[in-house]
Scaffold this motif. Structure first.
Motif, PDB file in Angstrom:
ATOM      1  N   LEU A  10      31.502  37.777 -34.226  1.00  0.00           N
ATOM      2  CA  LEU A  10      32.902  38.346 -33.889  1.00  0.00           C
ATOM      3  C   LEU A  10      32.905  38.116 -32.433  1.00  0.00           C
ATOM      4  O   LEU A  10      34.036  37.985 -32.062  1.00  0.00           O
ATOM      5  CB  LEU A  10      32.801  39.922 -34.182  1.00  0.00           C
ATOM      6  CG  LEU A  10      32.926  40.356 -35.573  1.00  0.00           C
ATOM      7  CD1 LEU A  10      32.578  41.841 -35.887  1.00  0.00           C
ATOM      8  CD2 LEU A  10      34.068  39.878 -36.355  1.00  0.00           C
ATOM      9  N   ASN A  11      32.006  38.393 -31.712  1.00  0.00           N
ATOM     10  CA  ASN A  11      31.786  38.175 -30.270  1.00  0.00           C
ATOM     11  C   ASN A  11      32.421  36.575 -29.866  1.00  0.00           C
ATOM     12  O   ASN A  11      33.410  36.396 -29.000  1.00  0.00           O
ATOM     13  CB  ASN A  11      30.679  38.629 -29.608  1.00  0.00           C
ATOM     14  CG  ASN A  11      30.444  39.649 -29.677  1.00  0.00           C
ATOM     15  OD1 ASN A  11      31.348  40.725 -29.516  1.00  0.00           O
ATOM     16  ND2 ASN A  11      28.978  40.220 -29.565  1.00  0.00           N
ATOM     17  N   GLU A  12      31.775  35.697 -30.713  1.00  0.00           N
ATOM     18  CA  GLU A  12      32.301  34.239 -30.563  1.00  0.00           C
ATOM     19  C   GLU A  12      33.633  33.994 -30.950  1.00  0.00           C
ATOM     20  O   GLU A  12      34.379  33.464 -30.192  1.00  0.00           O
ATOM     21  CB  GLU A  12      31.226  33.342 -31.457  1.00  0.00           C
ATOM     22  CG  GLU A  12      29.728  33.187 -30.937  1.00  0.00           C
ATOM     23  CD  GLU A  12      29.078  32.452 -32.248  1.00  0.00           C
ATOM     24  OE1 GLU A  12      29.516  31.745 -32.951  1.00  0.00           O
ATOM     25  OE2 GLU A  12      27.717  32.499 -32.029  1.00  0.00           O
ATOM     26  N   ILE A  17      39.373  32.981 -29.183  1.00  0.00           N
ATOM     27  CA  ILE A  17      40.612  32.996 -29.355  1.00  0.00           C
ATOM     28  C   ILE A  17      41.280  33.466 -27.835  1.00  0.00           C
ATOM     29  O   ILE A  17      42.573  33.733 -27.604  1.00  0.00           O
ATOM     30  CB  ILE A  17      41.231  33.993 -30.467  1.00  0.00           C
ATOM     31  CG1 ILE A  17      40.649  35.356 -30.333  1.00  0.00           C
ATOM     32  CG2 ILE A  17      40.652  33.180 -31.626  1.00  0.00           C
ATOM     33  CD1 ILE A  17      40.897  36.341 -31.322  1.00  0.00           C
ATOM     34  N   GLY A  18      40.278  33.925 -26.946  1.00  0.00           N
ATOM     35  CA  GLY A  18      40.794  34.649 -25.841  1.00  0.00           C
ATOM     36  C   GLY A  18      41.359  35.978 -25.591  1.00  0.00           C
ATOM     37  O   GLY A  18      42.042  36.176 -24.978  1.00  0.00           O
ATOM     38  N   TYR A  19      41.150  37.020 -26.789  1.00  0.00           N
ATOM     39  CA  TYR A  19      41.238  38.222 -26.921  1.00  0.00           C
ATOM     40  C   TYR A  19      40.154  39.095 -26.906  1.00  0.00           C
ATOM     41  O   TYR A  19      39.231  38.699 -27.961  1.00  0.00           O
ATOM     42  CB  TYR A  19      42.336  38.534 -27.725  1.00  0.00           C
ATOM     43  CG  TYR A  19      42.939  40.092 -27.938  1.00  0.00           C
ATOM     44  CD1 TYR A  19      43.807  40.562 -27.078  1.00  0.00           C
ATOM     45  CD2 TYR A  19      42.317  40.861 -28.930  1.00  0.00           C
ATOM     46  CE1 TYR A  19      43.905  41.791 -26.958  1.00  0.00           C
ATOM     47  CE2 TYR A  19      42.619  41.888 -29.028  1.00  0.00           C
ATOM     48  CZ  TYR A  19      43.404  42.613 -28.041  1.00  0.00           C
ATOM     49  OH  TYR A  19      43.890  43.924 -27.963  1.00  0.00           O
ATOM     50  N   CYS A  20      39.879  40.079 -26.334  1.00  0.00           N
ATOM     51  CA  CYS A  20      38.901  41.038 -26.817  1.00  0.00           C
ATOM     52  C   CYS A  20      39.348  42.309 -27.312  1.00  0.00           C
ATOM     53  O   CYS A  20      40.055  43.106 -26.582  1.00  0.00           O
ATOM     54  CB  CYS A  20      38.030  41.397 -25.300  1.00  0.00           C
ATOM     55  SG  CYS A  20      36.822  42.387 -25.356  1.00  0.00           S
ATOM     56  N   PHE A  21      38.691  42.668 -28.438  1.00  0.00           N
ATOM     57  CA  PHE A  21      39.259  43.734 -29.122  1.00  0.00           C
ATOM     58  C   PHE A  21      38.622  44.972 -28.730  1.00  0.00           C
ATOM     59  O   PHE A  21      37.280  45.160 -28.736  1.00  0.00           O
ATOM     60  CB  PHE A  21      39.074  43.366 -30.718  1.00  0.00           C
ATOM     61  CG  PHE A  21      39.809  42.686 -31.446  1.00  0.00           C
ATOM     62  CD1 PHE A  21      40.713  43.300 -31.924  1.00  0.00           C
ATOM     63  CD2 PHE A  21      39.831  41.189 -31.182  1.00  0.00           C
ATOM     64  CE1 PHE A  21      41.764  42.433 -33.009  1.00  0.00           C
ATOM     65  CE2 PHE A  21      40.726  40.452 -31.951  1.00  0.00           C
ATOM     66  CZ  PHE A  21      41.772  40.971 -32.839  1.00  0.00           C
ATOM     67  N   HIS A  22      39.493  46.074 -28.824  1.00  0.00           N
ATOM     68  CA  HIS A  22      38.935  47.292 -28.515  1.00  0.00           C
ATOM     69  C   HIS A  22      38.172  47.820 -29.789  1.00  0.00           C
ATOM     70  O   HIS A  22      37.176  48.554 -29.827  1.00  0.00           O
ATOM     71  CB  HIS A  22      40.073  48.543 -28.214  1.00  0.00           C
ATOM     72  CG  HIS A  22      40.870  48.118 -26.954  1.00  0.00           C
ATOM     73  ND1 HIS A  22      40.117  48.269 -25.650  1.00  0.00           N
ATOM     74  CD2 HIS A  22      41.926  47.389 -26.764  1.00  0.00           C
ATOM     75  CE1 HIS A  22      41.065  47.563 -24.607  1.00  0.00           C
ATOM     76  NE2 HIS A  22      42.101  47.406 -25.483  1.00  0.00           N
ATOM     77  N   ASN A  23      38.727  47.560 -30.753  1.00  0.00           N
ATOM     78  CA  ASN A  23      38.079  48.119 -32.213  1.00  0.00           C
ATOM     79  C   ASN A  23      37.884  46.584 -33.050  1.00  0.00           C
ATOM     80  O   ASN A  23      38.751  46.066 -33.627  1.00  0.00           O
ATOM     81  CB  ASN A  23      38.845  48.976 -33.155  1.00  0.00           C
ATOM     82  CG  ASN A  23      38.605  49.281 -34.479  1.00  0.00           C
ATOM     83  OD1 ASN A  23      37.540  48.851 -34.609  1.00  0.00           O
ATOM     84  ND2 ASN A  23      39.419  49.975 -35.051  1.00  0.00           N
TER      85      ASN A  23
END
Length: 250
Positions: A10-12, A17-23
């Motif tokens: 998930l981190n990779e 994709i250049g977006y960091c999820f909060h959830n």
């Protein structure tokens, strides 16, 4: 059986994709294909549904704002290519989403994933970003990958492939692929000309002539697109004037 995607994956994916999820759970759901549906119903089907609508809105908004000189029919033609399964599958591969998909055993060869699956996961990720970060975040992600596709269409690299554009339009609007029938052929064997007509759900549409069947089919497809989405030559100038007036009134 592990019911969750590896957190490292998930981190990779977020880096890719250049977006960091909060959830990250919503990202996990977007990456989970129905072939490995779990007891908690974790799959991306509903996200695909939402993502398709958001994608259409984003592309329509982008085209409307960036191409004020284009008529409604021209914008529709461009959009039909940009949101097609083939285009979405291609940008899905560019985003490396196939490396992060959670699929069943029958789909383990990631080099031969169906185009429909690749296109759907791209739409699901759009929806996941929208849910997690809002419309602007989803907008930025979508345009990041599709702006160049829009540019390609606008530079008329697809213009001669009217059959491809018509096929995408017909499949989206009517759920069928157009067929072509030769009406007549004239001339000697070394210089024949063909007349072809387009058939969609048994209904006859545009006709076209050509020195080969393929050329005639392209001509007929072009005529059919003009029936569905007319683009008169005089529209462009009027459209520009209308946009200027509208901006003043807003």
């Amino acid at each position: 059986m592990n019911n969750h995607i590896n957190p490292e994956k998930l981190n990779e994916c977020q880096l890719a994709i250049g977006y960091c999820f909060h959830n990250t759970l919503v990202l996990e759901k977007a990456l989970t294909h129905t072939s490995c549906r779990l007891e908690n119903n974790l799959s991306n089907e509903r996200l695909e549904f939402l993502g398709d609508a958001i994608l259409g809105m984003i592309i329509s908004d982008y085209l409307y704002k960036t191409l004020p000189q284009y008529s409604e029919g021209e914008l529709t033609k461009i959009k039909s290519v940009v949101v097609s399964q083939a285009t979405l599958a291609r940008v899905s591969l560019e985003a490396n989403l196939q490396d992060f998909l959670f699929v069943g055993k029958g789909l383990n060869d990631r080099n031969f994933l169906p185009k429909s699956l690749l296109a759907n996961v791209f739409e699901a990720v759009i929806a996941a970003i929208y849910i997690d970060g809002g419309f602007e975040a989803a907008y930025n992600f979508t345009i990041k990958y599709l702006a160049k596709e829009i540019d390609i269409v606008c530079k008329n690299q697809h213009e001669k492939n009217y059959k491809s554009i018509l096929q995408q339009y017909s499949q989206k609007e009517y759920g069928v692929t157009p067929s072509y029938r030769v009406l007549q052929q004239i001339g000697p064997d070394h210089g024949k000309s063909f007349e072809v007509i387009v058939l969609i759900k048994g209904n006859e549409y545009g006709r076209g002539w050509g020195k080969s069947k393929k050329e005639a089919e392209q001509s007929a497809a072009k005529e059919t697109l003009n029936i569905f989405m007319p683009t008169p030559n005089l529209v462009s100038n009027n459209a520009s004037e209308t946009c200027s007036t509208s901006e003043t009134c807003m």
